[in-house]
Design an enzyme around this catalytic site. Structure first.
Site, mmCIF file in Angstrom:
data_model
loop_
_atom_site.group_PDB
_atom_site.id
_atom_site.type_symbol
_atom_site.label_atom_id
_atom_site.label_comp_id
_atom_site.label_asym_id
_atom_site.label_seq_id
_atom_site.Cartn_x
_atom_site.Cartn_y
_atom_site.Cartn_z
ATOM 1 N NE ARG A 167 8.320 -3.145 5.546
ATOM 2 C CZ ARG A 167 6.491 -2.331 6.147
ATOM 3 N NH1 ARG A 167 6.113 -1.682 4.985
ATOM 4 N NH2 ARG A 167 5.934 -2.646 7.090
ATOM 5 N NE ARG B 49 6.465 0.426 9.984
ATOM 6 C CZ ARG B 49 4.870 0.202 8.736
ATOM 7 N NH1 ARG B 49 5.153 0.294 7.633
ATOM 8 N NH2 ARG B 49 4.296 -0.846 9.350
ATOM 9 C CE LYS C 61 -2.207 -0.704 3.992
ATOM 10 N NZ LYS C 61 -1.810 -2.436 3.999
ATOM 11 N NE ARG D 128 1.967 -4.438 10.906
ATOM 12 C CZ ARG D 128 3.193 -4.210 10.078
ATOM 13 N NH1 ARG D 128 4.289 -4.954 10.394
ATOM 14 N NH2 ARG D 128 2.316 -3.370 8.953
HETATM 15 P P1 AMP Z 1 0.654 0.649 8.546
HETATM 16 O O1 AMP Z 1 1.900 1.239 8.353
HETATM 17 O O2 AMP Z 1 -0.989 1.401 7.567
HETATM 18 O O3 AMP Z 1 0.265 -0.339 8.391
HETATM 19 O O4 AMP Z 1 0.237 1.299 9.761
HETATM 20 C C1 AMP Z 1 0.842 0.905 11.233
HETATM 21 C C2 AMP Z 1 -0.365 1.504 12.270
HETATM 22 O O5 AMP Z 1 -0.667 2.703 12.851
HETATM 23 C C3 AMP Z 1 -1.351 -0.128 12.974
HETATM 24 O O6 AMP Z 1 -0.368 -1.380 12.958
HETATM 25 C C4 AMP Z 1 -2.051 0.995 13.394
HETATM 26 O O7 AMP Z 1 -1.200 0.876 14.911
HETATM 27 C C5 AMP Z 1 -1.849 2.154 12.965
HETATM 28 N N1 AMP Z 1 -3.042 2.382 12.959
HETATM 29 C C6 AMP Z 1 -2.233 3.036 11.068
HETATM 30 N N2 AMP Z 1 -3.352 3.541 10.674
HETATM 31 C C7 AMP Z 1 -4.711 2.883 11.670
HETATM 32 C C8 AMP Z 1 -6.093 2.986 12.002
HETATM 33 N N3 AMP Z 1 -6.963 3.649 10.588
HETATM 34 N N4 AMP Z 1 -6.465 2.662 12.906
HETATM 35 C C9 AMP Z 1 -5.652 2.576 13.864
HETATM 36 N N5 AMP Z 1 -4.873 1.953 14.017
HETATM 37 C C10 AMP Z 1 -4.404 2.603 12.673
#
Ligand code: AMP
Length: 218
Positions: free
Chosen positions: A129, A162, A15, A173
């Site tokens: 990653r 990360r 994404k 996750r």
């Molecule tokens: P991502 O980079 O999109 O995988 O987001 C990393 C982390 O940020 C996620 O695992 C959540 O802990 C937090 N996060 C990002 N977007 C959201 C969301 N829409 N709702 C809740 N937590 C979020």
């Protein structure tokens, strides 16, 4: 061309990569909640301090806090002519919040791109990653390693994992995705907004397939 777009898919489905390309191609802002939250953490802001532990463990920030955070991101960017949303919504209440927010501005979601990637591929992508701690360049030890090992090819900075890409956090996750986020696939399918795109090809192939649905039926 669709301009109000949500990019969905499990963690590691590409994404971030595809969101960046798509927003540049379309000339609309990329709103990436994960990236914006990581920035809050690295800047040591109040939001960053409150949620860094939870994010590092792979859990979701509570919906009510996300509503405030997303409102702020929408204010910071000019989203009147479109956006690419990456990482939001992640729960049904977030999708309902988004609907209400857009309705109040005479806008609505026009397309949800769902990047499909198998579980085994996701695990390989996330566990492999590495990100440069200086310039943010992204590598994968299996697919696209740096020629300098643990240092960045571009700037020589140290490559780090990360915190939420550790094995335990990846497992969490994926569970959180299946329980809280996957129901959104049916939610948007029911509204005839969802297009599945195979996320397992090269980044170029995947992007080409995304553009086909973005430019498709109006
Ligand atoms: P991502 O980079 O999109 O995988 O987001 C990393 C982390 O940020 C996620 O695992 C959540 O802990 C937090 N996060 C990002 N977007 C959201 C969301 N829409 N709702 C809740 N937590 C979020």
């Amino acid at each position: 061309m669709k301009k109000f777009i949500i990019l969905m898919g499990p963690p590691g489905s590409g994404k971030d990569t595809q969101g960046k390309r798509l927003s540049q191609h379309m000339g609309v802002p990329l709103i990436s909640t994960g990236e914006a939250l990581r920035e809050e953490i690295s800047r040591g802001t109040e939001i960053g301090r409150r949620f860094s532990d939870l994010i590092g463990r792979g859990l979701l920030v509570p919906d009510s806090d996300m509503f405030d955070f997303v409102r702020m991101l929408f204010e910071r960017n000019d989203v009147s002519n479109g956006f690419v949303l990456n990482g939001f919504p992640r729960t049904i209440p977030q999708a309902e919040f988004l609907d209400g927010f857009l309705l109040g501005r005479n806008r609505k979601i026009e397309l949800v791109v769902n990047l499909a990637v198998s579980d085994s591929e996701v695990v390989k992508r996330l566990s492999g990653r590495r990100t440069c701690s200086c310039c943010g360049a992204v590598y994968n030890v299996y697919y696209s390693p740096s020629s300098k090992g643990d240092l960045c090819d571009k700037c020589g900075g140290e490559l780090v994992q990360r915190p939420d890409d550790s094995e335990a956090s990846v497992r969490t996750r994926l569970e959180v995705y299946a329980k809280s986020t996957f129901p959104l696939v049916e939610f948007y399918k029911g509204r005839n907004l969802l297009s599945d795109v195979d996320g397992e090809g090269s980044p170029e192939e995947v992007f080409k397939n995304i553009l086909e649905v973005v430019n498709g039926r109006d």
